[in-house]
Design an enzyme around this catalytic site. Structure first.
Site, mmCIF file in Angstrom:
data_model
loop_
_atom_site.group_PDB
_atom_site.id
_atom_site.type_symbol
_atom_site.label_atom_id
_atom_site.label_comp_id
_atom_site.label_asym_id
_atom_site.label_seq_id
_atom_site.Cartn_x
_atom_site.Cartn_y
_atom_site.Cartn_z
ATOM 1 N N LYS A 244 -8.854 -1.303 6.271
ATOM 2 C CA LYS A 244 -9.136 -1.706 4.721
ATOM 3 C C LYS A 244 -7.849 -3.190 4.080
ATOM 4 O O LYS A 244 -8.337 -3.734 3.447
ATOM 5 C CB LYS A 244 -8.681 -0.600 3.866
ATOM 6 N N SER B 63 -7.157 3.593 9.364
ATOM 7 C CA SER B 63 -8.349 3.777 7.838
ATOM 8 C C SER B 63 -7.462 2.799 7.221
ATOM 9 O O SER B 63 -8.024 2.023 6.256
ATOM 10 C CB SER B 63 -8.458 5.040 7.592
ATOM 11 N N HIS C 214 1.349 -1.256 -0.104
ATOM 12 C CA HIS C 214 -0.018 0.242 -0.197
ATOM 13 C C HIS C 214 0.536 1.143 -0.019
ATOM 14 O O HIS C 214 1.871 1.402 0.908
ATOM 15 C CB HIS C 214 -0.721 -0.316 1.450
ATOM 16 N N ASP D 85 -14.570 2.770 7.835
ATOM 17 C CA ASP D 85 -13.880 2.942 7.656
ATOM 18 C C ASP D 85 -14.371 3.775 6.368
ATOM 19 O O ASP D 85 -14.186 5.321 6.158
ATOM 20 C CB ASP D 85 -12.952 1.959 7.052
ATOM 21 N N ARG E 110 -14.227 12.565 7.801
ATOM 22 C CA ARG E 110 -12.669 13.171 8.511
ATOM 23 C C ARG E 110 -12.664 14.212 7.384
ATOM 24 O O ARG E 110 -12.360 15.562 7.277
ATOM 25 C CB ARG E 110 -11.805 12.218 8.648
#
Lengths: 429, 429
Positions: free
Chosen positions: B187, B183, B82, B161, B168
């Site tokens: 995921k 967050s 990621h 989330d 947010r």
């Protein structure tokens, strides 16, 4: 203007500019800034604070969100007081007619109780016929005729504060000194009073538990009033133990009438006189000059009581009618002999609330007769087996939980150990 | 459980208990905790922080709010990466087929771009026919057949989330390290990967502008992954200047194909190889053993390119089809001769965004052909009057504002003064 930039600025510890404050309050009132955005900003303010200029502007912006009453042109100066709320705090009831009898005009917008502290309007509504809701024109007429008026704030006054207060209530952002100060002062400034005396309570039964926080709140509010051209003074007063001997709506009205009749508990009389003198002084009225009377004199000579009756009648109430009484009573006895050295305001307030004198949610009704009678105050002697409290409720089922609230609420000890607390802790001008 | 108590606890600097965290995430997902309450809590977390145990539990609770994919039973281990997002960050495109060609299985759930950083799905959608939305069954089939799959996360994954992220975004509570970490990791953990490599970007074009914040975010995410039994490693990589020479959707796909063909810019190749080696190692795969190939070899021998074509075809795309091109071009010339000593990632990202490569709001469409070609990278020589940038847009009207974004984005100076930055700044495991 972008709300996220405003939130970020406060979040990161910067001062909000006047333009940011004006815009965010206006946009929030119009619904352009969403509730979730305002709650994030409120939390950022809670944790980062606001300085004097920011709080003044924030108050000004909330004031500008609605109408502003105008009582100029009366034949006497306006002067008002606001209390931050306490247990047994019925002071507005004897105070308003006393100041009216002395030569001031008191345009008092009051609230209803929520939680363990009572509300002035709830107390007055226990008087048969009395109406809390007046139009602006009625308000002015009552004020002109009687020198005082005590009523509910209309929806048009500081709508931004109304909306923000409801939001803070559900988002854990109530206990912020700048936000509390701005909320109180925006309503008081909208009321159009020329002078203002703040009774900032400190102690277990008050919102502010310690003197430092109470002093900071008082200082913040006095500064806001001064910045807006209102002569503002604050007294820090003790709320570690209840005011007077009666806690509950009709019970407190009865005690107020005692005080107005020249009797009543020393603390209620003392605070009424102290606040009345401050209110007169802030309005530029000096007892002995131009027909201005001293408050202690007005309580003694019956003129304050007469003003009370006029004031109650002018709002539809019958001052001679019997007050509501609760159907059930239970007496709590003193477990020991000695001096009552402590009696906790919060616990007594909680007991009164559990008896039905207060409400859990805004839409709840209160019981007018419910409450607690205190048979001894700190510093007084009690004897084992004699009554210490009388509980009043419409249903006997309420007594057990109320009595639980009172467990541990008092100490009975040695005479020598009791040092009475001063009722007025400090004065901030 | 009372949400106001939870908000107050964090507001006053206390740790949230596991029970409070589980309850508040679940109640928020179900709509019992209101948006304005969660935003106040998010701001309190922003300003008070969360410790390792709190962040791990918060992530776990978000994970528990939805379904969790399960890729056990494949013939090879799953491993994913990621990136926290940057300008010109097309690394997922060459990386996924490279790791697949080496022997890993990459179940990559990607996102779309918002603001100045692009999104992997937007880039891939510039390939004619390519589909981002796959069912869980399709996802597994593509992964089994090709060793990789890049698709959009379904609505069922970590719905807490999804809801919190949107909140947010509008409440100034995005840049909170614990909330960002939770967050991302909720995921990635929902995706069911067995190993995870995090590419945490640092620099002007990244979310994290300084190394200390990036390191804290990396540490927090590695800890969450470790606490959940996923072998997690993070690389801190430079995002002060764009990755590669092309910024924009189809432009970056073309550059990814260059890299997969054994050519392409050295930084994109270097980062692809570095991340691929980490992904293989985290999955327990060692090049040279059991048919596992080294990533640099897979780029050289055509196997990564073949895997890319398989992967594109398996999701409906035509890897041989011409990519979309923007209708208009404008060349920006170098104003001086010398070495390009600085080229700012954020400003280039902003220019690409203004050209139409990105979106301002979620519902906007992107232009596939829009973007910026960089004719020089920091450390390279430029000559006055020669092309420095080529801007691509569907409408010529976009060029002026894009060119403005690039003003001051670069320095041309003395050769001796340029010190190249390392692409990989740190490794955290």
């Amino acid at each position: 203007m972008d709300v996220i930039e405003v939130i970020r600025a406060k979040r990161d510890g910067h001062r909000l500019t006047p333009e940011q404050i004006d815009w965010v309050i206006d946009a929030y009132t119009r619904g352009e800034v969403a509730e979730e955005q305002m709650s994030a900003l409120a939390m950022a303010i809670f944790l980062r604070g606001m300085d004097r200029a920011e709080v003044s502007r924030w108050t000004e912006a909330m004031l500008a969100s609605g109408e502003r009453l105008d009582f100029t042109g009366l034949d006497r100066p306006t002067t008002d007081k606001h209390s931050t709320g306490g247990v047994g705090d019925k002071i507005t009831l004897p105070l308003t007619p006393t100041v009216a009898a002395c030569g001031g005009a008191v345009p008092q917008l009051s609230g209803r109780g929520l939680g363990h502290t009572g509300g002035t309007l709830d107390k007055l509504e226990s008087i048969p016929g009395w109406r809390a809701s007046l139009s602006t024109a009625e308000m002015r007429r009552v004020l002109e005729e009687t020198g005082g008026v005590i009523c509910a704030a209309g929806a048009g006054l500081a709508p931004a504060d109304r909306k923000l207060y409801a939001l803070r209530d559900v988002t854990g952002t109530v206990e912020s000194i700048p936000l509390i100060a701005a909320s109180i002062m925006s309503k008081k400034l909208a009321e159009g009073t020329g002078a203002l005396v703040l009774d900032v309570k400190v102690g277990s039964g008050a919102f502010m538990k310690d003197v430092a926080s109470a002093r900071e709140l008082a200082r913040t509010m006095v500064d806001i009033g001064t910045d807006h051209g209102v002569r503002t003074v604050a007294l820090l007063t003790d709320m570690s133990t209840p005011l007077g001997r009666r806690v509950g709506n009709a019970l407190e009205v009865a005690e107020a009438v005692e005080v107005l009749s020249g009797a009543g508990p020393a603390d209620v009389v003392g605070l009424t006189v102290a606040l009345a003198r401050e209110m007169l002084a802030a309005a530029g009225l000096t007892p002995g000059r131009g027909g201005v009377k001293d408050p202690a004199e007005a309580l003694r000579d019956g003129s304050a009581l007469a003003a009370w009756k006029d004031l109650v009648r002018a709002q539809g109430g019958d001052p001679e009618a019997p007050l509501p009484e609760a159907a059930e009573r239970r007496v709590v006895l003193a477990p020991a002999t000695g001096t009552l050295t402590r009696l906790d305001a919060y616990q007594v307030g909680l007991a009164a609330w559990r008896l039905g004198a207060g409400r859990a949610r805004k839409e709840d009704a209160v019981s007018f007769g419910a409450g607690v009678t205190l048979h001894a105050k700190p510093g007084e002697r009690v004897a084992a087996g004699e009554p210490l409290f009388t509980l009043h409720a419409d249903e006997a089922a309420r007594f057990d939980r109320a009595a639980q609230a009172l467990e541990g609420s008092f100490d009975i000890g040695d005479d020598a150990r009791h040092e009475p607390r001063p009722l007025v802790i400090d004065r901030i001008a």
